[in-house]
Motif scaffolding. Structure first.
Motif: not given
Length: 352
Positions: A244-251
């Motif tokens: 992951x290139x940054x913090x986030x959520x799988x959509x």
């Protein structure tokens, strides 16, 4: 008398004579040395030669302060010069202390007194070191959002807002500061945060892999026509770790004929990243991910001519070049010039 030769025979004869004489009709041919024979002794050697890329093809990842500095630069450069000068004035380096200089004393027989000591007016620097300023704000404020707010609104108003909020440092965001800071400066800070998220994206695989296709129009190797390429292709072997290139959520975790198995992540500020032609998923839809977390393995699923990772970035609803957005460390460290007022164009009288 010999029978007359045909024109085709005459052309062949002339070509043969010129060749024997060391001449050759037509434009001179450029000499090309033979390609060296490449000896591959191991699979690691093959991967390095076939998939490897020069180090300069992709810039190194930026840290949080560097990305925030570039986000602030993007906002400032989009503002009118007068407004940009107003915001930068607070962060100009302090002028050096005034020095005194005196002219050399006159000879005694001249009957003249030495000239009085005159103070030299200090010259204030005309540029702001954004990166150093932002690093200092990160240390004093303790978070990226507070550092951005302090840059545009000033440290004192931010300190007063923090006292009124009475919240733990990690819970204070730009949204929490609404109504406690000037609206215009708070809007600048939010815009800078969006750009900082874009510039702060980490490269999803190791930087040593070669780019086999760049962003923009290209001749599609399978469709056989020129199409817009909305990402970049990274030539990696099957099974390469994708992070992951940054913090986030799988959509999105999907599969299709063209993109094969593909994954979509949503990050802060509406930023999205997409990874196509994967062989295996390591996350599920709705799962939160951290920067650098393993999310998938690369593959060659879908419409491809070989193993690679297709990587896309969408910012503010538009596709952007994942390589072009990566600023070099030298560019990030470049100071930003300061001018409080636009310089007037020279008049005709001044020119003559």
């Amino acid at each position: 008398m010999p029978p007359s030769a045909s024109p085709a025979a005459m052309r062949c004869l002339c070509t043969l004579v010129l060749a024997l004489a060391g001449c050759q009709p037509g434009p001179p041919q450029t000499y090309r040395p033979p390609s060296p024979v490449v000896h591959v002794s191991s699979w690691g050697d093959f991967k390095g030669r076939f998939f490897g890329a020069p180090a300069y093809s992709v810039e190194e990842d930026l840290d949080a302060a560097q990305a925030a500095s570039e986000g602030i630069r993007a906002v400032l450069l989009a503002l009118p010069q007068k407004e940009r000068g107003r915001l930068l004035t607070r962060w100009l380096p302090a002028p050096p202390a005034p020095t005194s200089e005196s002219s050399a004393p006159a000879p005694a027989d001249a009957g003249l007194q030495p000239e009085a000591v005159r103070p030299t007016l200090p010259v204030r620097p005309k540029e702001v070191d954004l990166l150093t300023t932002v690093r200092g704000l990160f240390e004093s404020q303790g978070s990226r959002d507070l550092a951005l707010a302090a840059f545009f609104a000033g440290p004192e108003p931010v300190a007063r807002a923090r006292q009124r909020l009475r919240l733990p440092l990690e819970r204070i965001t730009l949204e929490k500061l609404a109504g406690r800071l000037p609206k215009r400066e708070l809007r600048y800070a939010r815009e800078a945060r969006k750009w900082a998220g874009l510039y702060g994206l980490a490269w999803p695989v190791e930087r040593g892999w070669r780019l086999s296709s760049h962003f923009g129009p290209r001749f599609h190797p399978v469709m056989g026509k020129v199409l817009e390429h909305q990402g970049v292709d990274i030539r990696v072997p099957v099974g390469t770790a994708v992070r992951a290139p940054a913090e986030g959520v799988v959509v999105g975790v999907r599969e299709g004929r063209a993109n094969g198995r593909w994954l979509e992540l949503r990050h802060e500020g509406g930023l999205r990243t997409i990874f196509c032609h994967l062989s295996r998923m390591e996350v599920k839809r709705g799962q939160k991910v951290k920067r650098g977390q393993l999310v998938a393995l690369s593959g060659e699923t879908g419409r491809v001519t070989g193993p690679h990772l297709h990587y896309q970035v969408k910012h503010s609803g538009a596709w952007v070049d994942p390589v072009g957005i990566r600023a070099s460390a030298g560019l990030v460290a470049t100071p930003l010039p300061w001018e409080s007022e636009p310089q007037a164009a020279p008049t005709q009288a001044a020119m003559h």
